[in-house]
Design an enzyme around this catalytic site. Structure first.
Site, short mmCIF file in Angstrom:
data_model
loop_
_atom_site.label_atom_id
_atom_site.label_comp_id
_atom_site.label_asym_id
_atom_site.label_seq_id
_atom_site.Cartn_x
_atom_site.Cartn_y
_atom_site.Cartn_z
N HIS A 151 0.82 -1.17 0.03
CA HIS A 151 -0.08 0.06 0.15
C HIS A 151 0.84 1.14 0.03
CE1 HIS A 151 -2.87 2.79 1.54
NE2 HIS A 151 -4.02 2.07 1.33
N LYS A 164 -10.66 -0.88 10.46
CA LYS A 164 -10.67 -2.11 9.46
C LYS A 164 -10.97 -3.44 10.61
CE LYS A 164 -7.09 -0.50 6.43
NZ LYS A 164 -8.10 0.04 5.09
N GLN A 179 -4.29 -5.32 7.02
CA GLN A 179 -5.16 -6.41 6.48
C GLN A 179 -5.16 -7.71 7.05
OE1 GLN A 179 -7.33 -5.27 4.38
NE2 GLN A 179 -6.68 -3.57 3.65
N ASP A 231 3.19 -4.19 8.15
CA ASP A 231 1.93 -3.70 7.99
C ASP A 231 0.85 -4.79 8.31
OD1 ASP A 231 -0.42 -2.56 6.97
OD2 ASP A 231 0.50 -1.74 5.09
N CYS A 251 -4.76 2.36 -3.85
CA CYS A 251 -3.50 2.88 -3.35
C CYS A 251 -2.21 1.90 -3.45
CB CYS A 251 -3.73 3.28 -1.66
SG CYS A 251 -5.06 4.43 -1.52
#
Length: 409
Positions: free
Chosen positions: A121, A224, A201, A198, A364
């Site tokens: 991202h 999220k 997700q 990261d 993104c």
């Protein structure tokens, strides 16, 4: 036949979903919030609203307790050693920027290398470019194959004695692939580099155990994972955080200030300047409690069943091109696709007219789409509260789009 896993109706816990028949399939962008999260924020403002960490009166102490209890909940959720390793931010993006500004700028030298992947991202790409530009370091990208796979050999080739930082998403937001972060951490630590994961997700969909991973930094967002917008988390190993300078200066990140000098507050408050998002933290605490009440075993099983149903249904339709792996098992609830002859923005608009919410654009992640020779794409992303009816509604609309756009069946 509907799997027993999908018979439980979790939409009843989510006011927006319970009040509409829309098939919400944009969970990678943001999830919906259950009633308990909404009520937790509301309760904070109704009963405990004061500025945490500042007042010595009862209301302020209640607000402080609520805020710090949320930190402990996050610590347990990701199995950090100490609540001092949990920094509250606004979102994943701010968490990654905090590491780039506070850690990277203080350690990088000309010629040092930052290793990342082409799948990141923009939020896990642009901060490292900034750090490289300011320090003379170099950003190296590891390319994936057409199915989003990164080999151990590619990692070993990219991570060298010059590597100081490795930044990688645990799950990609376009291809939905589970990336080899464990191998990256092993190779990075062998050369003395740190790893920034990261988890935006992954944290909503699978257990993230920071001690088991041995990650140096992990970033994720509340919105999220069924929590509020405006609250994010940065986990960092205590030994690293203690050495890092503050990222933002002002109230509550100091213990004292004189005319010429100052002393910074201990962890974690050194990195939480100004009035904090206490209600957001309380809402995140409620979201974690909600997720724990269901359990990742159930959540992952439901999402896998829905992904399989959706993926296999898409494979039966003419003119549908699934981006990335052609195996449903390698999509962590995320299916990105194109339709021959139809722009993704038109796909999303038609879907919206039929009561299906998906994402269209570059997500993104423009360098990845360029690498895969794609322009814009469409993306359906699932959560455990989605249903077989949501998937069937999506597939029915998807199967009609080419005809509705004049291409016939």
């Amino acid at each position: 036949m509907v799997s027993d896993l999908l018979t439980v109706d979790y939409k009843k816990d989510f006011p927006l979903l319970a009040a509409t028949d829309v098939a919400y399939l944009d969970n990678s962008a943001t999830s919906q919030r259950p009633t308990c999260v909404i009520e937790a924020e509301r309760d904070f403002y109704l009963k405990h609203n004061a500025n945490p960490l500042r007042g010595l009166y009862q209301l302020a102490m209640e607000a402080t307790d609520a805020y710090e209890n949320a930190r402990i909940a996050v610590q347990k959720f990701i199995n950090a050693k100490s609540e001092q390793e949990i920094i509250f931010t606004r979102n994943t993006t701010e968490s990654l920027n905090l590491v780039a500004y506070s850690y990277a700028l203080s350690v990088l030298q000309p010629g040092d290398e930052i290793v990342t992947t082409i799948m990141e991202h923009h939020s896990n790409m642009l901060p490292w470019r900034m750090a490289a530009a300011k320090t003379g370091a170099v950003v190296k990208y590891i390319d994936c194959d057409a199915e989003g796979y990164i080999s151990d050999a590619a990692l070993a080739e990219a991570i060298t004695a010059k590597t100081k930082i490795v930044a990688m998403a645990q799950v990609g937001n376009v291809l939905g692939r589970l990336n080899p972060v464990e191998k990256a951490i092993e190779l990075a630590h062998a050369v003395g580099a740190v790893v920034v994961v990261d988890a935006a997700q992954s944290a909503p969909h699978m257990p993230v155990d920071v001690q088991k991973l041995d990650a140096d930094f992990v970033a994720f967002s509340g919105h999220k994972m069924f929590g509020p917008m405006g609250i994010g988390v940065l986990y960092g190993k205590k030994k690293l955080l203690n050495k890092m300078p503050p990222y933002c200066y002002g109230g509550e990140m100091i213990t004292w200030v004189s005319r010429d000098t100052q002393e910074y507050a201990p962890l974690p408050h050194k990195f939480e300047a100004g009035t904090v998002n206490a209600a957001g933290a309380v809402g995140l605490h409620a979201a974690i409690d909600y997720m724990n009440s269901i359990g990742f075993e159930v959540m992952e099983a439901r999402e896998a069943a829905l992904t399989k149903l959706c993926f296999e249904g898409m494979q039966k339709l003419e003119g549908i091109n699934i981006i990335g792996s052609q195996k449903w098992e390698e999509h962590k609830g995320i299916i990105t696709f194109t339709i021959d002859g139809v722009h993704p923005h038109d796909i999303a608009a038609i879907m919206d007219a039929d009561g299906v919410n998906i994402r269209a654009g570059n997500h993104c992640a423009q360098p990845l789409l360029d690498h895969l020779h794609c322009g814009a794409t469409a993306r359906a992303s699932l959560a455990f509260y989605n249903t077989e009816a949501d998937v069937q509604k999506f597939l029915t609309c998807l199967g009609s789009i080419r005809e509705r756009m004049g291409y016939g069946r």
